[in-house]
Design an enzyme around this catalytic site. Sequence first.
Site, PDB file in Angstrom:
ATOM      1  N   ASP A  61      24.862 -71.477 -17.342  1.00 55.32           N
ATOM      2  CA  ASP A  61      25.320 -70.403 -18.222  1.00 55.32           C
ATOM      3  C   ASP A  61      25.540 -70.978 -19.631  1.00 55.32           C
ATOM      4  O   ASP A  61      26.555 -71.619 -19.888  1.00 55.32           O
ATOM      5  CB  ASP A  61      26.628 -69.854 -17.628  1.00 55.32           C
ATOM      6  CG  ASP A  61      27.195 -68.686 -18.408  1.00 55.32           C
ATOM      7  OD1 ASP A  61      26.854 -68.525 -19.595  1.00 55.32           O
ATOM      8  OD2 ASP A  61      27.989 -67.937 -17.822  1.00 55.32           O
ATOM      9  N   LYS A 113      25.336 -76.591 -34.609  1.00 56.76           N
ATOM     10  CA  LYS A 113      24.205 -75.796 -34.105  1.00 56.76           C
ATOM     11  C   LYS A 113      23.072 -76.762 -33.730  1.00 56.76           C
ATOM     12  O   LYS A 113      22.395 -76.600 -32.712  1.00 56.76           O
ATOM     13  CB  LYS A 113      23.753 -74.782 -35.172  1.00 56.76           C
ATOM     14  CG  LYS A 113      22.688 -73.803 -34.705  1.00 56.76           C
ATOM     15  CD  LYS A 113      21.270 -74.303 -34.915  1.00 56.76           C
ATOM     16  CE  LYS A 113      20.234 -73.304 -34.392  1.00 56.76           C
ATOM     17  NZ  LYS A 113      18.869 -73.851 -34.462  1.00 56.76           N
ATOM     18  N   GLU A 123      12.331 -73.145 -30.223  1.00 61.96           N
ATOM     19  CA  GLU A 123      12.250 -73.690 -31.588  1.00 61.96           C
ATOM     20  C   GLU A 123      11.421 -74.970 -31.640  1.00 61.96           C
ATOM     21  O   GLU A 123      11.687 -75.919 -30.900  1.00 61.96           O
ATOM     22  CB  GLU A 123      13.679 -73.952 -32.110  1.00 61.96           C
ATOM     23  CG  GLU A 123      13.703 -74.297 -33.588  1.00 61.96           C
ATOM     24  CD  GLU A 123      15.117 -74.528 -34.129  1.00 61.96           C
ATOM     25  OE1 GLU A 123      16.078 -73.999 -33.563  1.00 61.96           O
ATOM     26  OE2 GLU A 123      15.228 -75.265 -35.116  1.00 61.96           O
ATOM     27  N   HIS A 165       9.718 -80.643 -39.502  1.00 61.28           N
ATOM     28  CA  HIS A 165       9.906 -79.360 -38.829  1.00 61.28           C
ATOM     29  C   HIS A 165       8.793 -78.382 -39.176  1.00 61.28           C
ATOM     30  O   HIS A 165       8.231 -77.734 -38.298  1.00 61.28           O
ATOM     31  CB  HIS A 165      11.260 -78.782 -39.233  1.00 61.28           C
ATOM     32  CG  HIS A 165      11.558 -77.465 -38.599  1.00 61.28           C
ATOM     33  ND1 HIS A 165      11.987 -77.356 -37.291  1.00 61.28           N
ATOM     34  CD2 HIS A 165      11.467 -76.200 -39.070  1.00 61.28           C
ATOM     35  CE1 HIS A 165      12.156 -76.093 -36.997  1.00 61.28           C
ATOM     36  NE2 HIS A 165      11.848 -75.368 -38.062  1.00 61.28           N
TER      37      HIS A 165
HETATM   38  P1  NDP Z   1      28.640 -69.393  -7.359  1.00 64.61           P
HETATM   39  O1  NDP Z   1      29.470 -68.198  -7.323  1.00 64.61           O
HETATM   40  O2  NDP Z   1      27.227 -69.219  -7.051  1.00 64.61           O
HETATM   41  O3  NDP Z   1      29.384 -70.434  -6.412  1.00 64.61           O
HETATM   42  C1  NDP Z   1      28.983 -71.685  -6.113  1.00 64.61           C
HETATM   43  C2  NDP Z   1      29.097 -71.794  -4.641  1.00 64.61           C
HETATM   44  O4  NDP Z   1      28.246 -72.833  -4.212  1.00 64.61           O
HETATM   45  C3  NDP Z   1      30.462 -72.216  -4.182  1.00 64.61           C
HETATM   46  O5  NDP Z   1      31.306 -71.138  -4.126  1.00 64.61           O
HETATM   47  C4  NDP Z   1      30.163 -72.833  -2.837  1.00 64.61           C
HETATM   48  O6  NDP Z   1      30.172 -71.802  -1.867  1.00 64.61           O
HETATM   49  C5  NDP Z   1      28.719 -73.314  -2.967  1.00 64.61           C
HETATM   50  N1  NDP Z   1      28.573 -74.783  -2.989  1.00 64.61           N
HETATM   51  C6  NDP Z   1      27.608 -75.462  -2.324  1.00 64.61           C
HETATM   52  N2  NDP Z   1      27.706 -76.771  -2.559  1.00 64.61           N
HETATM   53  C7  NDP Z   1      28.760 -76.958  -3.388  1.00 64.61           C
HETATM   54  C8  NDP Z   1      29.343 -78.100  -4.009  1.00 64.61           C
HETATM   55  N3  NDP Z   1      28.880 -79.342  -3.811  1.00 64.61           N
HETATM   56  N4  NDP Z   1      30.394 -77.922  -4.834  1.00 64.61           N
HETATM   57  C9  NDP Z   1      30.882 -76.675  -5.066  1.00 64.61           C
HETATM   58  N5  NDP Z   1      30.372 -75.563  -4.518  1.00 64.61           N
HETATM   59  C10 NDP Z   1      29.311 -75.683  -3.678  1.00 64.61           C
HETATM   60  O7  NDP Z   1      28.726 -70.151  -8.722  1.00 64.61           O
HETATM   61  P2  NDP Z   1      29.966 -70.395  -9.641  1.00 64.61           P
HETATM   62  O8  NDP Z   1      31.256 -70.032  -9.008  1.00 64.61           O
HETATM   63  O9  NDP Z   1      29.831 -71.799 -10.118  1.00 64.61           O
HETATM   64  O10 NDP Z   1      29.740 -69.361 -10.800  1.00 64.61           O
HETATM   65  C11 NDP Z   1      28.760 -69.585 -11.768  1.00 64.61           C
HETATM   66  C12 NDP Z   1      28.224 -68.250 -12.230  1.00 64.61           C
HETATM   67  O11 NDP Z   1      29.295 -67.386 -12.605  1.00 64.61           O
HETATM   68  C13 NDP Z   1      27.365 -68.378 -13.433  1.00 64.61           C
HETATM   69  O12 NDP Z   1      26.175 -67.668 -13.177  1.00 64.61           O
HETATM   70  C14 NDP Z   1      28.146 -67.669 -14.535  1.00 64.61           C
HETATM   71  O13 NDP Z   1      27.260 -67.051 -15.441  1.00 64.61           O
HETATM   72  C15 NDP Z   1      28.962 -66.677 -13.792  1.00 64.61           C
HETATM   73  N6  NDP Z   1      30.214 -66.220 -14.403  1.00 64.61           N
HETATM   74  C16 NDP Z   1      30.733 -66.785 -15.539  1.00 64.61           C
HETATM   75  C17 NDP Z   1      31.931 -66.342 -16.064  1.00 64.61           C
HETATM   76  C18 NDP Z   1      32.482 -67.030 -17.269  1.00 64.61           C
HETATM   77  O14 NDP Z   1      31.875 -67.965 -17.767  1.00 64.61           O
HETATM   78  N7  NDP Z   1      33.619 -66.627 -17.825  1.00 64.61           N
HETATM   79  C19 NDP Z   1      32.677 -65.259 -15.432  1.00 64.61           C
HETATM   80  C20 NDP Z   1      32.060 -64.770 -14.224  1.00 64.61           C
HETATM   81  C21 NDP Z   1      30.874 -65.229 -13.740  1.00 64.61           C
HETATM   82  P3  NDP Z   1      30.553 -72.083  -0.351  1.00 64.61           P
HETATM   83  O15 NDP Z   1      31.754 -72.953  -0.386  1.00 64.61           O
HETATM   84  O16 NDP Z   1      30.802 -70.766   0.222  1.00 64.61           O
HETATM   85  O17 NDP Z   1      29.366 -72.811   0.203  1.00 64.61           O
END
Ligand code: NDP
Length: 429
Positions: free
Chosen positions: A285, A269, A83, A383
């Site tokens: 997301d 919005k 936009e 705009h």
């Molecule tokens: P991921 O599943 O990619 O998990 C993030 C991973 O990053 C952690 O599990 C951890 O894995 C690793 N990590 C590395 N550094 C850090 C840190 N400093 N702090 C925390 N974790 C770290 O991402 P999310 O669990 O955040 O999920 C986000 C995604 O899920 C989005 O794409 C979203 O669209 C989707 N989603 C959304 C839903 C909803 O909104 N209702 C439902 C289902 C999915 P490790 O410890 O193994 O290194």
Amino acid sequence: MNISSRIPGFYKMSIEERKNYIIESFNLSDEDASRLSSQLSLPEETADKMIENVIGTFSLPLGLGLNFLIDGKDYIIPMAVEEPSIVASASYIAKIVREAGGFKTEATERIMIGQIQVVGCPDFKQAKEAVLAEKDTLIHAANDAYPSLVARGGGAEDLEVRIINEEGSPYSQMLIVHLYVNTCDAMGANIINTMAESLAPVVEHLTNGKVYLRILSNYADRCLAKATCTIPPALLESEGFTGEEVRDGVVHAYEFAASDPYRAVTHNKGIMNGIDPVIIATGNDWRAVEAGAHAYAARDGQYSSMTTWSVDEQGNLVGELELPMSLGIVGGASRVHPRAKLAYNILKVESAKELARIIVAVGLAQNLGALKALVTDGIQKGHMALHSRSVAMAAGATGDLVDVIAKKLVEAQEIRVGYAKKLMEEYAK
Ligand code: NDP
């Protein structure tokens, strides 16, 4: 080194000049510089691994929000949005707020919520007590499902139980277990879902009920970020309007949104106009943030304004925006999409909290941009002048002709595709 977000004349540069400016001032690596090349926005092979049935990619303009001074630090803010006037308006207000000392922000701990739904318990009160009696064991079990999060200093921290749909409700009675998890720098959807799923069998055992849903709640009301700004009226002065008139108009506009859902939806919005582009540019997301933000705007029982605007004792305009920010700087697409990786290297944020604080500051700026325009010239003047280029392109103009036709549309104050087509026909003759 903190690079100034004041870049006078940035809007007048060519795309190539802007890219070079950013590459040089940020001393971007060759890899980052290559991420600015249009061919490498999102390679199809990467896209093919992100979602299903891929047939290509879909691009959006990526602009930079300038002039932001937040908690004494300069931020150049990548914004992906289609936009016109959003990036210009946010940058314009950020410049005003900068002169007033900048935005002040804060954020709560990043506690996300996992929900476990239990139905058909023979005795709901007893089931609730049974779950609460094992609270520590359940928290421990949740953490066992994600030890790496605990190692980072996060993990499940608390648990609550509610009984909903008691007698008289048209819906089934159910027990809802809330698991509160510090997800550190991740949005945490997958972390929470894994934990909630791991607890389900124990919860069924404790409650003698049946577990159906085990999922994150996007109503992240324990993961909040807040931005405020205080602006002397002199900085709000606008052609034909005193600063006090603009200030009072903004407060009245806020009061309208605070009390009327029809206005509140549009007001909010406009706030999301600033928030979503940063969420998108950082690979987060935006549906999750949108859903949480609108629910938070209705937390008192009526859908209302996300921001508040008031006048302090010195006569300054004071704005505030607090929203749930379920986002991360790791996980999801944030470290997969090449342009998102680039966005982080421009933003230079070190934590999800910092990103959340920046984003609410952009939302607050965007809201003031819209309100200031609405209470003075009206939204269309600024705009439509910017929109005229899209109108010219919709009428088929390409290359230099876009600006030629857009200029004529503005001069004639006829920013319509029909008129643009007529101009194109005349031009062709
Ligand atoms: P991921 O599943 O990619 O998990 C993030 C991973 O990053 C952690 O599990 C951890 O894995 C690793 N990590 C590395 N550094 C850090 C840190 N400093 N702090 C925390 N974790 C770290 O991402 P999310 O669990 O955040 O999920 C986000 C995604 O899920 C989005 O794409 C979203 O669209 C989707 N989603 C959304 C839903 C909803 O909104 N209702 C439902 C289902 C999915 P490790 O410890 O193994 O290194």
